[in-house]
Design a protein around this motif. Structure first.
Motif, PDB file in Angstrom:
ATOM      1  N   ILE A   1      -2.326  -4.912   9.779  1.00  0.00           N
ATOM      2  CA  ILE A   1      -2.149  -4.933  11.227  1.00  0.00           C
ATOM      3  C   ILE A   1      -3.018  -3.822  11.806  1.00  0.00           C
ATOM      4  N   LEU A   2      -4.271  -4.158  12.083  1.00  0.00           N
ATOM      5  CA  LEU A   2      -5.269  -3.196  12.547  1.00  0.00           C
ATOM      6  C   LEU A   2      -6.024  -3.780  13.736  1.00  0.00           C
ATOM      7  N   THR A   3      -6.367  -2.937  14.699  1.00  0.00           N
ATOM      8  CA  THR A   3      -7.076  -3.431  15.875  1.00  0.00           C
ATOM      9  C   THR A   3      -8.590  -3.367  15.731  1.00  0.00           C
ATOM     10  N   ASN A   4      -9.114  -2.764  14.652  1.00  0.00           N
ATOM     11  CA  ASN A   4     -10.566  -2.807  14.471  1.00  0.00           C
ATOM     12  C   ASN A   4     -10.972  -4.214  14.049  1.00  0.00           C
ATOM     13  N   ASN A   5     -11.985  -4.745  14.741  1.00  0.00           N
ATOM     14  CA  ASN A   5     -12.338  -6.151  14.564  1.00  0.00           C
ATOM     15  C   ASN A   5     -13.331  -6.312  13.419  1.00  0.00           C
TER      16      ASN A   5
ATOM     17  N   ASN B   1      -0.140   0.887  11.492  1.00  0.00           N
ATOM     18  CA  ASN B   1       1.046   0.321  12.148  1.00  0.00           C
ATOM     19  C   ASN B   1       2.212   0.034  11.204  1.00  0.00           C
ATOM     20  N   ALA B   2       2.530   1.011  10.338  1.00  0.00           N
ATOM     21  CA  ALA B   2       3.677   0.841   9.440  1.00  0.00           C
ATOM     22  C   ALA B   2       4.967   0.688  10.238  1.00  0.00           C
TER      23      ALA B   2
ATOM     24  N   ALA C   1       6.496  11.608   8.576  1.00  0.00           N
ATOM     25  CA  ALA C   1       7.595  12.068   9.437  1.00  0.00           C
ATOM     26  C   ALA C   1       8.420  10.888   9.933  1.00  0.00           C
ATOM     27  N   TRP C   2       7.737   9.779  10.283  1.00  0.00           N
ATOM     28  CA  TRP C   2       8.480   8.590  10.721  1.00  0.00           C
ATOM     29  C   TRP C   2       9.363   8.060   9.594  1.00  0.00           C
ATOM     30  N   ALA C   3       8.803   7.939   8.383  1.00  0.00           N
ATOM     31  CA  ALA C   3       9.584   7.409   7.260  1.00  0.00           C
ATOM     32  C   ALA C   3      10.792   8.283   6.960  1.00  0.00           C
TER      33      ALA C   3
ATOM     34  N   LEU D   1      14.645  -9.826   7.852  1.00  0.00           N
ATOM     35  CA  LEU D   1      14.169  -9.948   6.470  1.00  0.00           C
ATOM     36  C   LEU D   1      14.750  -8.827   5.610  1.00  0.00           C
ATOM     37  N   ASP D   2      15.393  -9.191   4.540  1.00  0.00           N
ATOM     38  CA  ASP D   2      15.916  -8.213   3.591  1.00  0.00           C
ATOM     39  C   ASP D   2      14.815  -7.900   2.591  1.00  0.00           C
ATOM     40  N   ALA D   3      13.969  -6.942   2.930  1.00  0.00           N
ATOM     41  CA  ALA D   3      12.789  -6.634   2.118  1.00  0.00           C
ATOM     42  C   ALA D   3      12.476  -5.151   2.239  1.00  0.00           C
ATOM     43  N   ASP D   4      11.699  -4.660   1.278  1.00  0.00           N
ATOM     44  CA  ASP D   4      11.281  -3.260   1.265  1.00  0.00           C
ATOM     45  C   ASP D   4       9.849  -3.145   1.779  1.00  0.00           C
ATOM     46  N   LEU D   5       9.488  -1.930   2.189  1.00  0.00           N
ATOM     47  CA  LEU D   5       8.138  -1.640   2.647  1.00  0.00           C
ATOM     48  C   LEU D   5       7.548  -0.549   1.763  1.00  0.00           C
ATOM     49  N   LEU D   6       6.403  -0.828   1.160  1.00  0.00           N
ATOM     50  CA  LEU D   6       5.712   0.135   0.313  1.00  0.00           C
ATOM     51  C   LEU D   6       4.538   0.733   1.071  1.00  0.00           C
TER      52      LEU D   6
END
Length: 384
Positions: free
Chosen positions: A286-290, A219-220, A248-250, A232-237
């Protein structure tokens, strides 16, 4: 005696688990790894297993061999390897969820005639350890697997079954023994500035990091949307083998946003991954596997706050270890949780009373051995 580890897949975190188990098994004898053809050429092999005295045999044509083939390959090693009087070989199926379905049927015919009978251990990677009474999805997964484990034990072809548990779960388990997912990281956030300089990451920016095999399940896009909605003024790695759809999304982001998404695509050696994790300000999982998360363990060990959503297991673990913030699976809640992490004081101290989950503890609980690698004797009812 010989311990036969069966792990067809050379993916990094799988070979790391193999290495953890092999180090303990080597205390009592030889270790043979049965894997897929070409696995020793994978970067993960050299990274995790290259320095261990493990004999490797590439016997499988793919990473999902039939159960009968896995049992037959392990049996062949036991048949050709002498064993001392009073000892038994051990067979460990490292990712046994699929094999469990047919082991009760296939293994008795394959293992028949081996004397002494080898001790067989299964590691279930998708077995929900702790469930609420109303978690119907979890019980639908748990009951059939527990039933199949009992069926295999009744055929005397399965001696021990273990499964991942959250790092806060110190209970032993009944049919499936609980072994805590280890929290391992050889880098620390106190050296964040140094790590960023060495890895070419921006020094003065807030960075949220998503690691491992980065596919849509991580869930990036949702994390990026959450950071935007929270202002938020932040980067995503994004670091690790990245799925084509995520790349492709990035690449489709507007130019002014694209520069704030840092992409490190490809296999990451263990030390590089550890330093990348220690470099970020927050690790959104952020993952739905429990179930528990290896990356979450690295973040906790590196004192990097975690934001988690989609798992009761991780939520309980994070609360118990005071390791970050729990969110709901929506952008508003996730963004607010990341904002709370960014507001932590620099000298924040965690109120964590949970003992560290070590690689040795993981391997010993999986194998059912003590700290010297000796098989634990069952306790009597009176002593228990």
């Amino acid at each position: 005696m010989t311990t036969v580890l069966v792990e067809p897949s050379p993916v990094g975190h799988r070979f790391q688990a193999v290495a953890n188990v092999a180090k303990v098994a080597l205390l009592q004898g030889d270790v043979v790894l049965l894997t897929s053809k070409g696995a020793t050429e994978h970067e993960a092999y050299a990274d995790y297993l290259g320095g261990l005295d493990v004999h490797v045999e590439e016997v499988f044509d793919g990473v999902l061999p039939p159960t009968r083939q896995m049992a037959a390959a392990a049996a062949e090693v036991c048949l050709r390897t002498p064993v001392a009087a009073g000892e038994r070989h051990t067979i460990v199926i490292m990712d046994a969820d699929q094999a469990l379905k047919r082991w009760w049927f296939e293994a008795p015919r394959v293992l028949r005639g081996i004397a002494p009978r080898p001790r067989v251990v299964f590691m279930l990677t998708r077995y929900p350890a702790k469930l609420s009474i109303n978690d119907l999805t979890g019980w639908k997964l748990r009951i059939p697997k527990a039933t199949l484990a009992v069926a295999a034990m009744a055929t005397r072809t399965l001696d021990r079954t273990a499964g991942f548990a959250g790092r806060d779960d110190l209970t032993p388990g009944w049919i499936v023994k609980r072994t805590r997912d280890p929290d391992l990281c050889d880098a620390h956030s106190r050296d964040r500035a140094q790590h960023r300089a060495e890895l070419g990451l921006p020094a003065g920016r807030r960075i949220a990091g998503i690691f491992g095999v980065v596919n849509e399940r991580k869930n990036a896009k949702l994390v990026w949307e959450a950071m935007g909605q929270a202002g938020l003024d932040a980067d995503l790695l994004l670091a690790g083998p990245i799925a084509p759809e995520v790349l492709a999304w990035a690449e489709s982001l507007p130019a002014e946003e694209r520069g704030r998404v840092i992409v490190r695509d490809g296999f990451l050696a263990g030390d590089v991954l550890d330093r990348l994790v220690a470099s970020v300000d927050v690790a959104p999982i952020i993952l739905t596997n429990n179930g528990p998360s290896g990356i979450m363990g690295k973040a906790l060990a590196a004192e990097v706050p975690v934001v988690t959503a989609g798992s009761r297991v991780r939520a309980r673990e994070l609360t118990a270890t005071d390791g970050g913030e729990v969110a709901e699976l929506d952008p508003v809640s996730i963004g607010a949780a990341i904002a709370r992490v960014f507001a932590y004081p620099a000298d924040r101290k965690r109120s964590n009373a949970i003992p560290p989950a070590t690689a040795e503890e993981f391997a010993e609980n999986l194998l059912g051995v003590d700290s010297l690698g000796r098989v634990r004797r069952p306790r009597s009812r009176q002593r228990a």
